[in-house]
Structures are given as structure tokens and as C-alpha cells.
Write a protein that holds these residues in place. Sequence first.
Motif, PDB file in Angstrom:
ATOM      1  N   TYR A 176       0.807  -1.210   0.000  1.00  0.00           N
ATOM      2  CA  TYR A 176       0.000   0.000   0.000  1.00  0.00           C
ATOM      3  C   TYR A 176       0.845   1.267   0.000  1.00  0.00           C
ATOM      4  O   TYR A 176       0.373   2.336   0.363  1.00  0.00           O
ATOM      5  N   GLY A 177       2.102   1.135  -0.434  1.00  0.00           N
ATOM      6  CA  GLY A 177       3.007   2.274  -0.409  1.00  0.00           C
ATOM      7  C   GLY A 177       2.719   3.353  -1.432  1.00  0.00           C
ATOM      8  O   GLY A 177       3.286   4.437  -1.355  1.00  0.00           O
ATOM      9  N   ASP A 178       1.858   3.065  -2.419  1.00  0.00           N
ATOM     10  CA  ASP A 178       1.560   4.090  -3.417  1.00  0.00           C
ATOM     11  C   ASP A 178       0.256   4.832  -3.134  1.00  0.00           C
ATOM     12  O   ASP A 178      -0.107   5.751  -3.849  1.00  0.00           O
ATOM     13  N   LEU A 179      -0.451   4.428  -2.068  1.00  0.00           N
ATOM     14  CA  LEU A 179      -1.787   4.978  -1.861  1.00  0.00           C
ATOM     15  C   LEU A 179      -1.777   6.443  -1.442  1.00  0.00           C
ATOM     16  O   LEU A 179      -2.661   7.209  -1.838  1.00  0.00           O
ATOM     17  N   ILE A 180      -0.806   6.841  -0.626  1.00  0.00           N
ATOM     18  CA  ILE A 180      -0.759   8.256  -0.229  1.00  0.00           C
ATOM     19  C   ILE A 180      -0.471   9.129  -1.444  1.00  0.00           C
ATOM     20  O   ILE A 180      -1.065  10.202  -1.614  1.00  0.00           O
ATOM     21  N   GLN A 181       0.420   8.663  -2.304  1.00  0.00           N
ATOM     22  CA  GLN A 181       0.698   9.411  -3.533  1.00  0.00           C
ATOM     23  C   GLN A 181      -0.579   9.603  -4.351  1.00  0.00           C
ATOM     24  O   GLN A 181      -0.927  10.725  -4.753  1.00  0.00           O
ATOM     25  N   GLU A 182      -1.288   8.541  -4.586  1.00  0.00           N
ATOM     26  CA  GLU A 182      -2.505   8.642  -5.399  1.00  0.00           C
ATOM     27  C   GLU A 182      -3.611   9.404  -4.671  1.00  0.00           C
ATOM     28  O   GLU A 182      -4.449  10.056  -5.306  1.00  0.00           O
ATOM     29  N   TYR A 183      -3.616   9.325  -3.367  1.00  0.00           N
ATOM     30  CA  TYR A 183      -4.575  10.086  -2.550  1.00  0.00           C
ATOM     31  C   TYR A 183      -4.437  11.581  -2.834  1.00  0.00           C
ATOM     32  O   TYR A 183      -5.438  12.289  -3.040  1.00  0.00           O
ATOM     33  N   TYR A 184      -3.185  12.073  -2.861  1.00  0.00           N
ATOM     34  CA  TYR A 184      -2.978  13.495  -3.110  1.00  0.00           C
ATOM     35  C   TYR A 184      -3.112  13.847  -4.588  1.00  0.00           C
ATOM     36  O   TYR A 184      -3.546  14.963  -4.924  1.00  0.00           O
ATOM     37  N   VAL A 185      -2.767  12.927  -5.480  1.00  0.00           N
ATOM     38  CA  VAL A 185      -3.002  13.174  -6.903  1.00  0.00           C
ATOM     39  C   VAL A 185      -4.491  13.436  -7.142  1.00  0.00           C
ATOM     40  O   VAL A 185      -4.871  14.379  -7.842  1.00  0.00           O
ATOM     41  N   LYS A 186      -5.341  12.612  -6.548  1.00  0.00           N
ATOM     42  CA  LYS A 186      -6.789  12.794  -6.707  1.00  0.00           C
ATOM     43  C   LYS A 186      -7.236  14.149  -6.165  1.00  0.00           C
ATOM     44  O   LYS A 186      -8.035  14.859  -6.794  1.00  0.00           O
TER      45      LYS A 186
END
Length: 622
Positions: free
Chosen positions: A4-14
Motif C-alpha cells: 500500500y506504499g503508493d496509496l498516499i501518492q494517489e490520494y494526493y493526486v486525486k
Amino acid sequence: MSNYGDLIQEYYVKKFRANAAQRKAEIDALKTPEDAKKFIAKVRARIAGAYDFPAEKCDLNVRITGSVEREDLIVQNVIYDSRPNFPVTANLYIPKKRTGKVPGVIFLCGHSGDGKFCDTYQAVMMSLCRKGCVVLGIDPIGQGERTQYPYEETLQTVTEHNLLSRRMLLSGDNIGTWRVYDAVRGLDYLLSREEVDPERVGVTGNSGGGTLTTLVAGVDDRFTAAAPSCYITRWVRNVENELPVDAEQIPPGVAADGGEMADFLIAQAPRPLLILGQKNDFFDIRGTREVYEEVKRIYALLGKEENVDIFVGPTNHGYSIHNREAAYGFFGKNFKLDADDKEPENHYFSVEELTCAPGGFSVNVPGSLTVNDYIAKRTLETVAKRPKLSPDALRAELKKVLGIGEVKVPTYRQLRGKYFPDAKKGYSRYGVETEEHLICTLSLLGELPSYQHIPESDVAELYIPNISSQDELLKRVVPQSRKLYGFDYRGVGENTPDGCDQGSREFFAYYTYDYHYASLALLRNESMLGSRVYDILCAIKLLKAYGNKEIVLTSSGIGQIPALLAAFLTDEKIIPSFGHRVRTWQESALSTRDMLPQSMGQFNILALTDLDEIQDLVEAGK
């Protein structure tokens, strides 16, 4: 096995893409000059809220400590105070041949350790001077002669900016305010010079200097032309590209309601503006062009489309000869200089010739104060003014500040367990969906077989880690009297961001992924710390909902901060267990070399409370 290491990145991209879509709709709706003027007024108010400048300007207390000459120009070494007893070192370039008043230009340095001594920056200042301008080049805090840590090179430049700013944030200040205000006061000095025409005043700089050019021209109407280089893009591009930026490039809260970097340029409309970029810049050139089109639309509605332009150099990040000569042409045109845009041959001055302060450091100026002195003063003043609230009132205010609303029982996923044969133990794992598309990992230490569902228990210990719950709990013996869970809230353990590398994967590094995502939250007027507390509150709700009668909340290291706040804010009955006193935010603010991550502080939190107060209330059961 899921990662789940990419979820924060995608959270802020959204989040930032949604911000961009909202903004595009707002810009597209502008149809008339009046629409444009109202929008400009809105963005000016937005960016003004990010800066808490001193209520009154102090005396500049100008000292000229030396001078050096070339055949056609004089350089004066200048020290002025931007705040009481806070010296700024600068070089003033004056053309010898002048007829009447001439244009003035503020030059703002990028993130070079040598500040105004840098050969490239000297080239810009000498060239503009030879073309007929008086030019003031300023050392930024942390660079050139203005490091606040003169004998500790590892703490200088961007590291110094971030170290100072994370401590300032705790009392509602930030390093961007200081650096922009230094430039405002530099303009005060430049306009005090009899040689300078106040109707022709420009500002330029590259990289970090491009940042400051953008920011100061957006907040000070006395500038009549600006040429920022190698900074302008869109914040959503920085987010998509996993690009951490320096502390002054994060004006708090400006992106909260559709705000964008372009606002600082739109605030200048319709003054002449040249946006400079580079084809291969890490500041995404696609975003540079997008900003240009957006700003041009505003200028066009005002009937001044010709006043904004863009130039993209053919090379990498930097104030290349191409960009420098584009800037000379821009200022020459708008200041009506009788000069071409070619860079003359320049012979650089030595560091010794341009040094202003004793021993080459502004902190050596007799009677001077440092940024650290000012941080200590503001910290103590903020604490002294703090109101005394009842526990319930404090709880309510703290939830507001941290952005914590209603906490519901989250859904969870059954994840594959981990087993360590040598240790004869492993983990049952659960993916806790604390927010949509954001998963935090809950791990139950035990022996095979692993539990597929969260089991019931009389007592469950919920451990909040320093860095990684699984690594840290593996050193524990599997308990017989309780279930032992470790919880990786967003940004640690299995939820550590995979990317956003800046030469280090160290959580506590000054300029890496944890800092980056905390900065994005600050930019949006959100709280990374508050989000982590919310994650823990969700985990408590989940364990309670699935039949764990008593929950003992434990923690270690940096995890003690969100754990303590969760213990105070939860509406569930738990048993908090903290082995020792948690280091306070005040202590972190007052420590000149503090390692508190920005993500574990909160903007202006010291105006409301501190961790010792929270711990006392938790331990008293209030």
C-alpha cells in the motif's frame, strides 16, 4: 502480497486533480473585464492570508560596509535590517553612466549555497547594471552570508530552510514569510536610493529565486515588471511527479479552495510579466505552459494580453544564457533601455570583494538577532497567550484544528498473513479502509494458523509504532493474556510511500517523502498529523466493533504523538499506556536542531495546546 506504499501518492493526486478541475471551471466562467478584476481580488486575498508580515516596518538601519569598482559600474556592499536587529546582506550594483533616475531591479538568488556570490547570479546583476539598471542582489536566509548555522554545513541551504520552517509552523509562522519579507524590505531600500526610478522597478531570479520573484511580486504592488525563471508550473504537476519542494514554496492553505501557483502571477495583472522555463526542467514544462495560458486569459480579459509572455530555454534547470538574455530583452523593452539583449562579457568579483558582514556571516554583525532568536521569542509569546480551556472545550477545538470529524467503524480487507519460520511466529493482516481508497495495515502478532477475521478478545493491545509495527512487534513475545496488534497508520510501515525519493529513504530526513506529503497537506490547509490520529481512531473503533472488550493503547518513538492525541480524542473507553513523558512541541520549537518531522506537528498548535497538557488530561482520565 498487497503493498500500500503508493496509496498516499494517489490520494494526493486525486485531491489536486480535483482542485485543478474546480479551478478550470472557475477560470472558464470568466467572460468580462469585471469578471477578471473580481478574480484578481479573490486571489490577492487568498495569497495575503498565507503571510503574517510584521505589523510595522522597522528602520532599515542601512550600513555600507565596502565597495568595489569596474570601469563602468560600482558595487556597494550593503547590510540592512528587515526586522529589528535582523541583518540582510546584499550587493548594490550601480551603473557609473546615468542620466537622471534609472530602473531598479531586485535580484533573488536560487538555492545556491554561495548566494549572491554565485557566478551565474553575478552575471545577471552585472549585465542588467551595464544595460542601465541599479540592481540589488540579496542573500537569502540559509545561503551566502546568511546561514544561521555558520559552522554546520550539513544544516545549510534547503536543509536549513526546512529545519527552521518546521519549528516556525508550530506557532503559526513559516520560512516563506521571512524570505518574502526580506525581499519586500530590499525593495524599500532600493526605492530609497536617489538613483532609482520608482516607476520602473523589476524583480527576477531563478529556481528558489524564481519562487521568491513570483511570491514577492504577487504581494507587493510596487514592482512594475517580473521575470521568474525555473519555478512556474502547476502544483498538480509537482504532485503527479512526486516532487518535494522547499519550505518557502509551500504557502500555507493557498491550495485549499482552488488556489494555484498561478495565483501569484494573476495577482500581478496586468503588469508586464515574463515566465521563464527550461525544456528539461524538473519543474514540469507542461505545467509552465498551462500556467501561461491561464494567466494570458486573465490579461486578455483586461485588454493587456501583450504584457505577458513565455520563454522556454533549450536546456536543464538553471538560469542559462538563453533565459538570462530573454530577461534582459524583457526588462530592456519594458524599461525602455537603450541596450540590446546580449550578455556582455563579465569578469566576476571575488567572494572577498563582495562580502558584507564580519567574517562573512551576518550572525557576526554586532547586536544582531538570528532566526532562532525570533523563533524562541514568538514561541514563548504564543504559549503565554494560550487560553485555558476545559477538557471538553479543548477536545472540540483540537478536533477542528486537526480536521477530525465523525469517526465511523471502517470496513476492512482480509490480507495474506506473514510467517517467520525461524521465529515461529507471524502476523494476521487486515487492510483498514480509513478513507476511500486509503488503506492502513493492522497486524495481529501470533502463531499459525492466522486469523482470517478480526477475533474477539477480553483485552487487545493496539501498538502505534515509531516507524514500522511489524518490525518492532517481531521483537515481542506472543502474549497469552491479550491480542497484540500493530497498526501502521498512513505513511509508516507497510504504508510507507514507495516513491518520492530525494536521495534518502530515511523517515526523519529533512527533505524526503514524509516531509513532502506533510507539505501537501499544509498547502491544502489540512493536517497530516490529524489524518494519522483519525486513522488510529478508526482502528480503535474497528477493534471495539469486533468484540475486543478492552483496548490498551501503547506506542513508541514518534508514534507516541498521534497515539496520545487519539487517546484524548476517542469516544471509546480505552486504557492508555505511555511509558514516559512525550517531548513537547514547545521543546521542539525551541531546539535549534530539532528532528521533529513536520508531519508530527500542526500549524499554530501552540496557540491552542501542547502535548504535556494532553498527556496530563489523558493520564487523569479527563
